[in-house]
Design a protein around this motif. Sequence first.
Motif, short mmCIF file in Angstrom:
data_model
loop_
_atom_site.label_atom_id
_atom_site.label_comp_id
_atom_site.label_asym_id
_atom_site.label_seq_id
_atom_site.Cartn_x
_atom_site.Cartn_y
_atom_site.Cartn_z
N LEU A 284 -14.09 -2.31 -8.52
CA LEU A 284 -12.91 -3.13 -8.79
C LEU A 284 -12.99 -3.76 -10.18
N ASP A 285 -14.14 -4.26 -10.56
CA ASP A 285 -14.30 -4.85 -11.89
C ASP A 285 -13.99 -3.82 -12.98
N ALA A 286 -14.47 -2.59 -12.78
CA ALA A 286 -14.20 -1.53 -13.76
C ALA A 286 -12.70 -1.22 -13.83
N ALA A 287 -12.04 -1.19 -12.67
CA ALA A 287 -10.60 -0.91 -12.64
C ALA A 287 -9.81 -2.04 -13.28
N LEU A 288 -10.24 -3.28 -13.07
CA LEU A 288 -9.56 -4.42 -13.69
C LEU A 288 -9.70 -4.39 -15.21
N ALA A 289 -10.79 -3.82 -15.71
CA ALA A 289 -11.03 -3.78 -17.15
C ALA A 289 -10.23 -2.68 -17.85
N GLU A 290 -9.70 -1.72 -17.10
CA GLU A 290 -8.92 -0.64 -17.70
C GLU A 290 -7.58 -1.18 -18.21
N ASP A 291 -7.19 -0.73 -19.39
CA ASP A 291 -5.93 -1.19 -19.97
C ASP A 291 -4.96 -0.07 -20.29
N THR A 292 -5.27 1.13 -19.83
CA THR A 292 -4.34 2.24 -20.06
C THR A 292 -3.18 2.14 -19.08
N PRO A 293 -2.01 2.66 -19.43
CA PRO A 293 -0.86 2.60 -18.51
C PRO A 293 -1.18 3.35 -17.22
N LEU A 294 -0.60 2.91 -16.13
CA LEU A 294 -0.80 3.59 -14.86
C LEU A 294 -0.19 4.98 -14.90
N THR A 295 -0.86 5.92 -14.27
CA THR A 295 -0.31 7.26 -14.14
C THR A 295 0.79 7.25 -13.08
N ASP A 296 1.50 8.36 -12.95
CA ASP A 296 2.53 8.45 -11.92
C ASP A 296 1.93 8.23 -10.53
N ALA A 297 0.79 8.84 -10.28
CA ALA A 297 0.14 8.68 -8.97
C ALA A 297 -0.29 7.24 -8.75
N GLU A 298 -0.77 6.58 -9.79
CA GLU A 298 -1.20 5.19 -9.65
C GLU A 298 -0.01 4.25 -9.44
N ARG A 299 1.11 4.56 -10.10
CA ARG A 299 2.31 3.73 -9.89
C ARG A 299 2.82 3.87 -8.46
N ARG A 300 2.78 5.09 -7.95
CA ARG A 300 3.19 5.28 -6.55
C ARG A 300 2.25 4.52 -5.61
N ALA A 301 0.97 4.56 -5.91
CA ALA A 301 0.00 3.83 -5.09
C ALA A 301 0.24 2.33 -5.18
N ARG A 302 0.54 1.84 -6.38
CA ARG A 302 0.82 0.40 -6.54
C ARG A 302 2.03 -0.02 -5.73
N ASP A 303 3.10 0.77 -5.77
CA ASP A 303 4.30 0.43 -5.02
C ASP A 303 4.03 0.42 -3.51
N ALA A 304 3.21 1.37 -3.07
CA ALA A 304 2.87 1.42 -1.64
C ALA A 304 2.03 0.21 -1.24
N LEU A 305 1.08 -0.17 -2.09
CA LEU A 305 0.22 -1.31 -1.79
C LEU A 305 1.01 -2.62 -1.80
N ALA A 306 1.97 -2.72 -2.71
CA ALA A 306 2.78 -3.95 -2.80
C ALA A 306 3.56 -4.19 -1.52
N GLY A 307 3.93 -3.09 -0.85
CA GLY A 307 4.68 -3.23 0.40
C GLY A 307 3.81 -3.33 1.62
N LYS A 308 2.50 -3.27 1.44
CA LYS A 308 1.58 -3.29 2.57
C LYS A 308 1.07 -4.72 2.80
N GLN A 309 2.01 -5.59 3.15
CA GLN A 309 1.68 -6.99 3.38
C GLN A 309 1.39 -7.23 4.86
N ILE A 310 0.40 -8.06 5.13
CA ILE A 310 0.05 -8.38 6.51
C ILE A 310 0.20 -9.88 6.72
N THR A 311 0.25 -10.30 7.97
CA THR A 311 0.43 -11.70 8.33
C THR A 311 -0.74 -12.16 9.19
N LEU A 312 -1.30 -13.32 8.84
CA LEU A 312 -2.36 -13.88 9.67
C LEU A 312 -1.78 -14.43 10.95
N ARG A 313 -2.48 -14.24 12.05
CA ARG A 313 -2.03 -14.77 13.34
C ARG A 313 -3.15 -15.56 14.00
#
Length: 313
Positions: A284-313
């Motif tokens: 994760l630290d290595a990924a946070l340090a990357e500053d290149t633009p996201l690829t198409d696959a990474e953008r799709r992954a980001r959009d999917a992760l953004a919608g993957k919200q959970i609720t504590l019960r």
Amino acid sequence: MAKKTRAKTAAPAGENPRRPCPCGSGKRYKACHGAGDDVIVIRPFDGLAAECDLVAMREFLPSATAPLPLREPADAPVTLATVLPGAAAALVRPDGSILIGMQVQAHSGDLSADLAKALRWARAAEPGTALPVVGPGVTGELVRLQDVLDPEATLDVTVHADFGWWIPPSEDGSEPGPDVTASLERANKAIMPTEAVPAPGVRAAYWVDTGSKAHLRWVRPEPEEALLAALARLQARGELALAEDARYAGSFRAHGLLVPVWDLDRELHAKEWSEPLSAFAERLDAALAEDTPLTDAERRARDALAGKQITLR
């Protein structure tokens, strides 16, 4: 003393009253801060090294305490606690020691100011008294945790198996009364087993057994956009799981921070996730340090992760 300013962030104009409140309470906006004109501070602990610890104690640690790292020494010990008896905001024990509660019955839009108010009340209160809630009666100049805590200090959090620490040892060796004992038993029954994962260099990562599943919850300090981008890079590479039997479940927002969550094998316990979490932290630290633009696959992954919200019960 730090300049007494408030990082005010109001709910967006036209906030849908049926959506979750942006304060992170889990309630609908109309039933929380949408019920009045209270200004919401979205990230109340911003600027403190203890921010992730504070969020964990406020949101999901069941029974935990930590000495409060004050800028100036207090006359009596001050301890921060997840829950106090009766969900009180503060109490002063007969010996003068002070406990401040994080998980309280009522709060304003600025949790940092509420906690500082509770501390101010406790310092002036008589031993053996408690503050049920921080209300209009606790007045004075606006002070926030950022003004009274050492900004560079993290919290030395102790996670307890029960609420036995509610009752200090009596000087005469007497046992607590039946009402106190019954209250303690009820509180203990509500505890889900929780432990910090002892991974070097990792803070605010906790294993919890909910009864049906085990999870790892990890409060992260990065801005949400940066963290999601880093997680997306790992997802696109197939590196988002902690291990083969520890899949990424999603995340939840809490007081301006994102908390990633993984589903774990219930047969394994906190210490057994130390090495997998340490290895993931390096990725994760290595990924946070990357500053290149996201690829198409990474953008799709980001959009999917953004919608993957959970609720504590």
